[in-house]
Scaffold this motif. Structure first.
Motif, short mmCIF file in Angstrom:
data_model
loop_
_atom_site.label_atom_id
_atom_site.label_comp_id
_atom_site.label_asym_id
_atom_site.label_seq_id
_atom_site.Cartn_x
_atom_site.Cartn_y
_atom_site.Cartn_z
N LEU A 1 -17.69 -11.33 61.24
CA LEU A 1 -17.31 -12.75 60.87
C LEU A 1 -18.44 -13.31 59.95
CD1 LEU A 1 -15.40 -14.88 61.55
CD2 LEU A 1 -16.54 -15.44 63.45
N PHE A 2 -19.61 -13.18 60.54
CA PHE A 2 -20.88 -13.72 59.84
C PHE A 2 -22.18 -12.76 60.39
CE2 PHE A 2 -20.23 -16.64 63.20
CZ PHE A 2 -21.61 -17.00 63.64
N ALA A 3 -23.36 -12.95 59.56
CA ALA A 3 -24.58 -12.38 59.94
C ALA A 3 -25.40 -13.68 60.20
CB ALA A 3 -24.77 -11.32 59.19
N VAL A 4 -26.55 -13.28 61.17
CA VAL A 4 -27.68 -14.33 61.14
C VAL A 4 -29.00 -13.77 60.99
CG1 VAL A 4 -28.87 -15.74 63.14
CG2 VAL A 4 -26.24 -15.95 62.77
N HIS A 5 -29.79 -14.08 60.34
CA HIS A 5 -31.22 -13.48 60.23
C HIS A 5 -32.38 -14.63 60.26
CE1 HIS A 5 -32.34 -14.54 56.07
NE2 HIS A 5 -31.03 -14.44 55.96
N GLY A 6 -33.64 -14.12 60.08
CA GLY A 6 -34.70 -15.15 60.13
C GLY A 6 -35.34 -14.67 59.19
N HIS A 7 -36.91 -14.41 59.00
CA HIS A 7 -37.99 -13.96 58.29
C HIS A 7 -38.38 -14.66 57.28
CE1 HIS A 7 -40.74 -10.84 57.44
NE2 HIS A 7 -39.95 -10.23 56.66
N ALA A 8 -37.38 -15.11 56.41
CA ALA A 8 -37.49 -15.90 55.18
C ALA A 8 -37.76 -17.51 55.44
CB ALA A 8 -36.30 -15.69 54.14
N HIS A 9 -38.96 -17.54 55.54
CA HIS A 9 -39.31 -18.90 55.94
C HIS A 9 -39.26 -19.97 54.80
CE1 HIS A 9 -42.21 -17.92 59.24
NE2 HIS A 9 -41.46 -17.33 59.45
N ARG A 10 -39.19 -19.46 53.46
CA ARG A 10 -38.82 -20.53 52.45
C ARG A 10 -37.44 -20.17 51.82
NH1 ARG A 10 -44.81 -19.26 49.57
NH2 ARG A 10 -44.11 -17.42 50.32
#
Length: 258
Positions: free
Chosen positions: A197-206
């Motif tokens: 359905l969708f994906a969630v991530h972090g890491h890319a602060h900008r």
């Protein structure tokens, strides 16, 4: 209705307790389940994981997480995972986990992911052995995501959770020179092999908060420096369509307005 919240890159350390407690209190008021998209600790030491564990109440608010690169920095990731699992956090690493409520089965699959860059400028298994070893790691993480998504194939909806990005589309203001360190197209291809359905991530602060894979799967960057507050999705089984619009916790507007 299932209310799913997500945030990444909380970088827990001593001195952040008050800020994080306020964040978790907000989520408990408005969500049934919380996803943590990596960089759970700031320096990757077990004491920081203990601080985080002391702030969580997984009986009241179930928490599903993946680790991030910061959590691995001092090679204490196994201890960090054990501490979090002891307080009830579900830590995914190529696994699937099912949350069920109101007759709806929500399948969650995740792994930390890895870098390698995005097509057409992605890492390839060519040249020196060291490059091939790095490429093997990229493929290993993609296969982990495949395994996790396969494990929850019978659910009504599937959501993928990683720390590294599966698409260049959420890089935003991140310099192109850093893209190989921030995500991988291989993760995006794993999403596209399944009906995610969708994906969630972090890491890319900008980075930017919303994007999609090449084939149009929605991807959300929930790094705390990007969204500033947890993001929430609402799954309503009474609706025949599957329109899931994210909003910020404590806000009535979409993430792009926050």
């Amino acid at each position: 209705m299932i209310r799913l919240a997500a945030i990444g890159d909380i970088h827990t350390r001593k001195g952040t307790e008050a800020e994080l407690r306020k964040l978790f209190d907000l989520v408990r008021e408005e969500a049934d389940l919380l996803l943590l998209a990596g960089d759970l600790t700031d320096s990757g030491v077990a004491d920081e994981a203990r601080v985080l564990a002391s702030l969580l109440d997984c009986e009241q608010l179930p928490v599903v997480a993946v680790l991030g690169n910061h959590d691995c920095h001092h090679n204490q990731q196994e201890a960090i995972q054990e501490i979090l699992e002891a307080c009830g956090v579900v830590v995914l690493d190529g696994d699937g986990w099912v949350f069920e409520r109101a007759g709806v089965r929500l399948g969650l699959a995740g792994c930390i992911g890895f870098g390698g860059g995005f097509r057409p400028f992605n890492l390839e298994p060519f040249g020196e052995t060291a490059w091939k070893i790095l490429y093997d790691k990229v493929i290993e993480e993609s296969r982990k995501l495949d395994r996790g998504l396969t494990a929850v194939a019978d659910c009504d909806y599937r959501v993928a959770l990683t720390h590294y990005s599966p698409t260049v589309d959420t890089m935003g203001d991140e310099p192109p020179a850093l893209h190989p360190y921030l995500g991988s197209s291989e993760l995006g291809q794993a999403l596209e092999r399944h009906q995610v359905l969708f994906a969630v991530h972090g890491h890319a602060h900008r980075g930017r908060p919303e994007g999609c894979t090449d084939q149009g799967i929605p991807v959300y960057n929930v790094a705390l420096p990007v969204v500033r507050r947890p993001v929430i999705w609402r799954f309503d089984p009474r609706r025949e369509d599957t329109v899931v619009e994210p909003i910020l916790v404590g806000s009535d507007g979409p993430t792009s307005d926050g």
